[in-house]
Design a protein around this motif. Structure first.
Motif, PDB file in Angstrom:
ATOM      1  N   TYR A   1      -3.749   6.231   8.071  1.00 27.74           N
ATOM      2  CA  TYR A   1      -2.509   6.821   7.588  1.00 27.74           C
ATOM      3  C   TYR A   1      -2.563   8.568   8.115  1.00 27.74           C
ATOM      4  CZ  TYR A   1      -1.483   2.774   5.118  1.00 27.74           C
ATOM      5  OH  TYR A   1      -1.110   1.346   4.786  1.00 27.74           O
TER       6      TYR A   1
ATOM      7  N   ILE B   1       3.595   9.158   8.272  1.00 34.45           N
ATOM      8  CA  ILE B   1       4.686   9.219   7.564  1.00 34.45           C
ATOM      9  C   ILE B   1       5.240  10.630   7.053  1.00 34.45           C
ATOM     10  CG2 ILE B   1       5.131   8.824   4.948  1.00 34.45           C
ATOM     11  CD1 ILE B   1       2.808   6.673   4.960  1.00 34.45           C
TER      12      ILE B   1
ATOM     13  N   GLU C   1      -0.443   4.613  10.883  1.00 36.55           N
ATOM     14  CA  GLU C   1       0.916   4.850  10.239  1.00 36.55           C
ATOM     15  C   GLU C   1       1.174   6.384   9.983  1.00 36.55           C
ATOM     16  OE1 GLU C   1       4.170   3.321  10.136  1.00 36.55           O
ATOM     17  OE2 GLU C   1       2.914   1.546   9.325  1.00 36.55           O
TER      18      GLU C   1
ATOM     19  N   ARG D   1       7.291   6.693  11.916  1.00 31.89           N
ATOM     20  CA  ARG D   1       8.036   5.622  11.763  1.00 31.89           C
ATOM     21  C   ARG D   1       8.571   5.174  10.425  1.00 31.89           C
ATOM     22  NH1 ARG D   1       5.181   1.235  15.662  1.00 31.89           N
ATOM     23  NH2 ARG D   1       3.811   1.413  14.078  1.00 31.89           N
ATOM     24  N   VAL D   2       7.600   5.980   9.592  1.00 31.88           N
ATOM     25  CA  VAL D   2       8.040   5.566   8.034  1.00 31.88           C
ATOM     26  C   VAL D   2       8.380   6.919   7.517  1.00 31.88           C
ATOM     27  CG1 VAL D   2       6.986   4.901   5.683  1.00 31.88           C
ATOM     28  CG2 VAL D   2       6.537   3.568   7.672  1.00 31.88           C
ATOM     29  N   VAL D   3       9.648   7.103   6.824  1.00 34.57           N
ATOM     30  CA  VAL D   3      10.012   8.398   6.356  1.00 34.57           C
ATOM     31  C   VAL D   3      10.526   8.277   4.618  1.00 34.57           C
ATOM     32  CG1 VAL D   3      11.090   8.936   8.542  1.00 34.57           C
ATOM     33  CG2 VAL D   3      12.452   7.901   6.938  1.00 34.57           C
ATOM     34  N   PHE D   4      10.479   9.219   3.873  1.00 28.62           N
ATOM     35  CA  PHE D   4      10.766   9.196   2.717  1.00 28.62           C
ATOM     36  C   PHE D   4      11.759  10.329   2.449  1.00 28.62           C
ATOM     37  CE2 PHE D   4       8.142  12.478   1.031  1.00 28.62           C
ATOM     38  CZ  PHE D   4       7.678  12.884   1.937  1.00 28.62           C
ATOM     39  N   THR D   5      12.452  10.219   1.289  1.00 31.64           N
ATOM     40  CA  THR D   5      13.487  11.406   0.688  1.00 31.64           C
ATOM     41  C   THR D   5      12.856  12.324  -0.325  1.00 31.64           C
ATOM     42  OG1 THR D   5      14.302   9.703  -0.558  1.00 31.64           O
ATOM     43  CG2 THR D   5      15.553  10.165   1.624  1.00 31.64           C
ATOM     44  N   GLU D   6      12.318  11.467  -1.274  1.00 32.78           N
ATOM     45  CA  GLU D   6      11.723  12.222  -2.475  1.00 32.78           C
ATOM     46  C   GLU D   6      10.058  12.326  -2.792  1.00 32.78           C
ATOM     47  OE1 GLU D   6      13.719  11.754  -6.586  1.00 32.78           O
ATOM     48  OE2 GLU D   6      12.096  10.454  -6.415  1.00 32.78           O
ATOM     49  N   GLU D   7       9.705  10.986  -2.903  1.00 28.43           N
ATOM     50  CA  GLU D   7       7.984  10.864  -3.059  1.00 28.43           C
ATOM     51  C   GLU D   7       7.485   9.750  -2.518  1.00 28.43           C
ATOM     52  OE1 GLU D   7       5.462  13.116  -6.342  1.00 28.43           O
ATOM     53  OE2 GLU D   7       6.148  11.192  -6.991  1.00 28.43           O
ATOM     54  N   THR D   8       6.378   9.646  -1.935  1.00 30.48           N
ATOM     55  CA  THR D   8       5.934   8.511  -1.285  1.00 30.48           C
ATOM     56  C   THR D   8       4.291   8.550  -1.586  1.00 30.48           C
ATOM     57  OG1 THR D   8       5.682   6.916   0.432  1.00 30.48           O
ATOM     58  CG2 THR D   8       5.347   9.213   0.805  1.00 30.48           C
ATOM     59  N   SER D   9       3.860   7.397  -1.983  1.00 29.29           N
ATOM     60  CA  SER D   9       2.381   7.096  -1.984  1.00 29.29           C
ATOM     61  C   SER D   9       1.793   6.090  -1.061  1.00 29.29           C
ATOM     62  CB  SER D   9       1.980   6.939  -3.629  1.00 29.29           C
ATOM     63  OG  SER D   9       2.119   7.906  -4.482  1.00 29.29           O
ATOM     64  N   VAL D  10       0.529   6.546  -0.780  1.00 30.08           N
ATOM     65  CA  VAL D  10      -0.234   5.742   0.143  1.00 30.08           C
ATOM     66  C   VAL D  10      -1.657   5.157  -0.857  1.00 30.08           C
ATOM     67  CG1 VAL D  10      -1.745   5.229   2.031  1.00 30.08           C
ATOM     68  CG2 VAL D  10       0.336   6.045   2.222  1.00 30.08           C
ATOM     69  N   PHE D  11      -1.846   3.969  -0.881  1.00 28.76           N
ATOM     70  CA  PHE D  11      -2.934   3.660  -1.815  1.00 28.76           C
ATOM     71  C   PHE D  11      -3.816   2.661  -0.989  1.00 28.76           C
ATOM     72  CE2 PHE D  11       0.462   3.991  -4.731  1.00 28.76           C
ATOM     73  CZ  PHE D  11      -0.046   4.409  -6.068  1.00 28.76           C
TER      74      PHE D  11
ATOM     75  N   GLN E   1      12.493  12.513   5.887  1.00 29.27           N
ATOM     76  CA  GLN E   1      13.579  12.114   7.053  1.00 29.27           C
ATOM     77  C   GLN E   1      13.610  13.300   7.904  1.00 29.27           C
ATOM     78  OE1 GLN E   1      15.685   9.243   7.283  1.00 29.27           O
ATOM     79  NE2 GLN E   1      16.038  10.424   9.036  1.00 29.27           N
TER      80      GLN E   1
ATOM     81  N   VAL F   1       4.242   3.174  -1.329  1.00 28.52           N
ATOM     82  CA  VAL F   1       5.351   3.010  -2.365  1.00 28.52           C
ATOM     83  C   VAL F   1       6.305   4.418  -2.028  1.00 28.52           C
ATOM     84  CG1 VAL F   1       4.119   1.943  -4.019  1.00 28.52           C
ATOM     85  CG2 VAL F   1       4.137   4.487  -4.216  1.00 28.52           C
ATOM     86  N   PHE F   2       7.354   4.202  -2.623  1.00 28.24           N
ATOM     87  CA  PHE F   2       8.725   5.403  -2.345  1.00 28.24           C
ATOM     88  C   PHE F   2       9.316   5.197  -3.850  1.00 28.24           C
ATOM     89  CE2 PHE F   2      12.527   2.886  -2.049  1.00 28.24           C
ATOM     90  CZ  PHE F   2      12.164   1.670  -2.087  1.00 28.24           C
ATOM     91  N   THR F   3       9.826   6.593  -4.231  1.00 27.51           N
ATOM     92  CA  THR F   3      10.550   6.630  -5.544  1.00 27.51           C
ATOM     93  C   THR F   3      12.086   6.614  -5.269  1.00 27.51           C
ATOM     94  OG1 THR F   3      10.570   9.011  -5.109  1.00 27.51           O
ATOM     95  CG2 THR F   3       8.583   7.861  -6.580  1.00 27.51           C
ATOM     96  N   ASP F   4      12.526   7.169  -4.197  1.00 33.36           N
ATOM     97  CA  ASP F   4      13.876   7.195  -4.196  1.00 33.36           C
ATOM     98  C   ASP F   4      14.854   6.419  -3.039  1.00 33.36           C
ATOM     99  OD1 ASP F   4      16.426   8.836  -5.047  1.00 33.36           O
ATOM    100  OD2 ASP F   4      16.229   9.689  -2.846  1.00 33.36           O
ATOM    101  N   GLU F   5      14.046   6.887  -1.751  1.00 33.55           N
ATOM    102  CA  GLU F   5      14.471   6.289  -0.580  1.00 33.55           C
ATOM    103  C   GLU F   5      13.505   6.228   0.652  1.00 33.55           C
ATOM    104  OE1 GLU F   5      18.842   5.453   0.788  1.00 33.55           O
ATOM    105  OE2 GLU F   5      18.433   7.273   1.624  1.00 33.55           O
ATOM    106  N   THR F   6      13.435   5.270   1.176  1.00 29.51           N
ATOM    107  CA  THR F   6      12.615   5.374   2.678  1.00 29.51           C
ATOM    108  C   THR F   6      12.996   4.644   3.529  1.00 29.51           C
ATOM    109  OG1 THR F   6      10.278   5.012   2.938  1.00 29.51           O
ATOM    110  CG2 THR F   6      11.265   3.146   1.991  1.00 29.51           C
ATOM    111  N   SER F   7      12.759   4.657   4.684  1.00 30.08           N
ATOM    112  CA  SER F   7      13.271   4.150   5.890  1.00 30.08           C
ATOM    113  C   SER F   7      12.066   3.631   6.951  1.00 30.08           C
ATOM    114  CB  SER F   7      14.133   4.970   6.534  1.00 30.08           C
ATOM    115  OG  SER F   7      15.348   4.963   6.026  1.00 30.08           O
ATOM    116  N   VAL F   8      12.087   2.692   7.503  1.00 29.58           N
ATOM    117  CA  VAL F   8      11.253   2.189   8.560  1.00 29.58           C
ATOM    118  C   VAL F   8      12.060   2.322  10.055  1.00 29.58           C
ATOM    119  CG1 VAL F   8       9.998   0.531   9.685  1.00 29.58           C
ATOM    120  CG2 VAL F   8       9.554   1.065   7.362  1.00 29.58           C
ATOM    121  N   PHE F   9      11.333   2.958  11.073  1.00 29.36           N
ATOM    122  CA  PHE F   9      12.277   3.070  12.151  1.00 29.36           C
ATOM    123  C   PHE F   9      11.176   2.239  13.313  1.00 29.36           C
ATOM    124  CE2 PHE F   9      13.700   6.736   9.934  1.00 29.36           C
ATOM    125  CZ  PHE F   9      15.063   6.641  10.506  1.00 29.36           C
TER     126      PHE F   9
ATOM    127  N   ARG G   1       0.661  -1.085   0.155  1.00 20.80           N
ATOM    128  CA  ARG G   1       0.074   0.020  -0.011  1.00 20.80           C
ATOM    129  C   ARG G   1       0.792   1.161  -0.077  1.00 20.80           C
ATOM    130  NH1 ARG G   1      -4.354  -2.280   3.571  1.00 20.80           N
ATOM    131  NH2 ARG G   1      -2.757  -1.765   5.385  1.00 20.80           N
TER     132      ARG G   1
END
Lengths: 302, 296
Positions: free
Chosen positions: B91, B115, B113, B140-150, B118, A155-163, A153
């Motif tokens: 979310y 989001i 969740e 807890r969930v991070v992104f650097t450029e783009e992210t989507s939730v479906f 970073q 998605v990420f394009t470049d980088e993602t992290s879970v802590f 559900r």
């Protein structure tokens, strides 16, 4: 234990098959299917400890990585759907923690096939292309497509992290390679990467239908090597190895590209290229590697 | 006689007045914040009042929120959501780390969740916002450029477009509804006497010079009509473009002022008279010292 029993069962079915071969083809098919599905039901999986709180599960499908934290488990890949129970049992053998997050390295059934079983209780994360391919069910030349599978559900394009539980697990997209959506999973505190099928066996598999590229694969590997600091390397298939082996794997791809490109540019046919890969790179005839790679190589290496 | 009576009454009356004022103020703090829920589109709502604007995207599989105000706003936020859907909040996207946008994270954390970028996570952990609650939980969930939730057939996208209000502002995009939530990359805080011009949190990595470029990136990347700002009423694409132009004008004027060799106090007074930044307001404290350096 069960695996051994199943293997014996399977052998006895084969014996029986010989007995009925001439008389009853229908029964043969039924028994054969039974043996096949029963064997599929209990794959033999092996849990290997790599670091404190990091395990790898080998057997039937792609390697699974299990990162244990005191707030839950983070998985890299989930094998086939048929492996679900065995996979959960293997995880339970090292921790009582629930699976909270799953990273998919790519969309293939042997890596993401178990998504649907985990989706109700775990967050599944992948690249957008992995999600898209799972939704499109593209992979017509492969036998094991499961149309009821589910993509992540998130998605990420470049980088993602879970802590989770004081631990970070990172996933990065570095470019085309095995597919056009391969995520590399990085365990920074354990200096470990899970490469998915961008490293698998001794020679690369490129899923051209899934957007992969043989020419981009070594460049993508170079980016991983430049970006992440690690010693331990978990390939998509095969035993755990190290950074030097990943470098050697990259070098072998360059050798293969040079050899195959010269061959294609000499005007050789697809059959001749297949034979070259068979004799010089040990690709079995009609293997997935041959089916997925060779037609695309003919076009890409022109 | 009347004169003496008046004097006798005056002292206790002053005390009573202070007491009532104090009571009113403290009770007001504990009382549930008054929030207004506005419908932006079918299945997209916006909650205004006390803290940053919250976006509520309703789907058949759950709710996706953007921002969660202060922790004290949790119950009224949930009540506002319940007034439009029985779906659980699955979310929460954080536009940035400030307490009026991410302060409610801890309350949503066990069941949703969260989001963020970073940098939004790091800034919460490093307690970059002075005076903010030390108990804000980061995503807890991070992104650097783009992210989507479906979720439930809907997509909600979040992207980092560059520095602006902070160094970790996420713009949230609802592609099927052609709407964006800008966080404080667009904020009208004139009701708080903080003006309609941008607050730059230099301590949190923000940049006034990058601000309009970042908005340009948003305008170029996403196709949208409705714009939910971090504070203030819902507007449209043209409203965002005008806001961006005003940021450019502010940069030109303030930079000329700084380059004339004016002092920080003079810049503060300039922002007070020309841009309605109240003395000692957050924009004055956060933006002016950084502007002195950045606009040199």
């Amino acid at each position: 234990m069960t695996g051994i029993v199943m293997a014996q069962l399977h052998r006895s079915h084969i014996k029986r098959r010989r007995l009925v071969q001439a008389g009853n083809a229908g029964l043969l098919l039924f028994v054969g299917c039974l043996a096949y599905t029963q064997t599929r039901a209990t794959p033999e999986l092996k849990v290997i400890k790599l670091h404190e709180n990091l395990y790898e599960i080998e057997g039937d499908g792609g390697n699974v990585t299990v990162r244990v934290t005191d707030e839950g488990v983070i998985l890299g890949d989930v094998k086939h759907e048929r492996d679900h129970d065995a996979l959960v049992a293997a995880i339970k053998s090292v921790t009582p923690q629930p699976v909270k997050y799953i990273f998919n390295t790519h969309y293939h059934d042997d890596h993401s096939g178990g998504n649907a079983k985990f989706l109700p209780t775990a967050e599944i994360i992948s690249t957008p292309n992995t999600r898209a391919h799972l939704l499109e069910h593209i992979r017509p030349n492969i036998r094991q497509e499961i149309p009821n599978n589910q993509p992540g559900r998130v998605v990420f394009t470049d980088e993602t992290s879970v802590f989770l539980g004081g631990v970070e697990v990172r996933a990065g997209y570095f470019g085309r390679g095995h597919t056009d959506g391969d995520a590399v999973i990085y365990f920074p505190d354990l200096r470990t990467v899970q490469m998915g099928d961008m490293m698998s066996g001794t020679s690369p598999g490129v899923d051209y239908n899934g957007g992969g590229s043989l020419l981009e694969l070594p460049k993508t590997l170079d980016k991983v090597l430049a970006s992440y600091d690690f010693d331990t390397v978990i390939p998509g298939h095969g035993p755990v190895t190290n950074r030097a082996a990943l470098v050697a794997y990259r070098d072998n791809i360059l050798t293969l590209i040079t050899r195959a490109q010269a061959f294609v540019r000499q005007g050789k046919s697809q059959d001749e290229l297949a034979k070259l890969m068979e004799t010089e790179f040990n690709w079995a005839p009609n293997s997935i590697q041959q089916i997925q790679n060779v037609p695309g190589m003919m076009t890409e290496l022109k | 006689m009347a004169e003496i009576n008046r004097r006798l009454v005056r002292v206790p009356a002053a005390g009573l007045f202070l007491l009532i004022t104090w009571l009113a103020w403290t009770q007001n703090q504990n009382a549930p914040a008054e929030l207004n829920l506005n419908k932006v589109r079918d299945n997209l709502y916006e909650i205004e009042g006390d803290g940053g604007n919250v976006a509520v995207r309703v789907t058949t599989e759950g709710v996706i929120l953007v921002d969660d105000k202060y922790e004290r706003d949790h119950d009224p936020i949930m009540a506002a959501i319940r007034s439009v859907t029985p779906q659980p909040v699955k979310y929460v996207f954080s536009t940035h780390y400030h307490e009026d946008h991410s302060g409610g994270n801890a309350k949503f954390f066990p069941t949703s969740e969260i989001i963020s970028t970073q940098n939004a996570r790091s800034s919460i952990l490093e307690h970059k916002q002075l005076g903010a609650s030390p108990n804000i939980l980061p995503a807890r969930v991070v992104f650097t450029e783009e992210t989507s939730v479906f979720l439930g057939g809907a997509e909600v996208r979040a992207r980092y477009f560059g520095r602006g209000h902070t160094n970790g502002d996420a713009v949230i995009y609802f592609p099927d509804l052609k709407a964006v939530h800008m966080g404080d990359l667009m904020a009208d805080t004139s009701d708080l006497r903080m003006g309609t011009s941008p607050t730059v949190d230099y301590n949190g990595g923000g940049s006034l010079l990058e601000y309009p470029k970042t908005i340009d990136n948003v305008l170029a990347a996403y196709d949208f009509d409705a714009v939910i700002p971090g504070h203030g009423p819902v507007t449209n694409r043209q409203g965002l473009a005008t806001y961006r132009d005003n940021v450019v004008k502010l940069i030109v004027r303030a930079q000329a002022f700084v380059r004339q060799g004016k002092s920080q106090a003079e810049l503060a007074r300039f922002m007070q008279t020309e841009y309605k930044w109240a003395p000692n307001s957050l924009p004055q404290q956060w933006s002016v010292p950084g502007m002195m350096k950045e606009l040199k």
